[in-house]
Design an enzyme around this catalytic site. Sequence first.
Site: not given
Length: 275
Positions: A25, A27, A107, A252
Amino acid sequence: MPDADKIFNAKNNLIFPGFIDVHTHMRDSTLEYKENFVTGTSAAVAGGFTTILDMPNTVPPITSVKELIHRKHTAKNTILCNMGFYCSPLSGKDIKELINEGAIGFKIYLHKPFEDQDLSNNNIMEIMLEIKKNNSILCVHAEDYSFSGNSESTSSNKAEVLAINKIINLVKQINCKIHFAHISTHEGLEIIKKHKNVLNISCEATPHHALLDKNDASDNFGYCEPKLKDKTDRESILKGIIDGSIDIVATDHAPHTIAEKKNLKKPGFPGLETT
């Protein structure tokens, strides 16, 4: 072979090709106060990763070609390693044009659908059908929606088991490529193992679900989704990585500010440099 600029003595070390992280992830954009593409991909390279895949639950989420183009434009000339972008389709009609724009895969978050995103069985099947037609892949955050509002229930294994069974039943009707993200329970892994030889499914696990359980990190800083589980689950995940029933180790990677972790209990933490 031509001479190298530098020669390293790698005696007694393990040498690997550059790692690929299929679940990060990054940002940036409206969340660059936590991390931007430069710092995020710097962490990737420092951790040995030369390719990372970026998940779509950004702000705003990557649900349209417009947002995908903006995300790619923001990353251009700032990333320090290879990067691919997942998208989260609002319906099956979005699949073709997102692939044409370079979506690496798709996803869905069963526990937290985006606004205007219908994740009923019929709509998921429509999405799966279009993904199959276009030879792409659907990555699933497998936690049942009915548990998402109850913090105690979500920590139980039932949320993951229900979601995996739901997707397995849909895949039996439309056998598109399915990848289960961050499996965290013994029961969930056993269901996937049971069906891997007959259905086109794969799964990943994180270092934190393989090495930590809920007793190791009980405060807000240890909060992640899916939550850390019991010792027996942790041992099962680690065994699955070792014996190959879990296909991929993925970080993750999901950094937050200290204040967000401490006061808002934001899920996730960095992983690229610790894996």
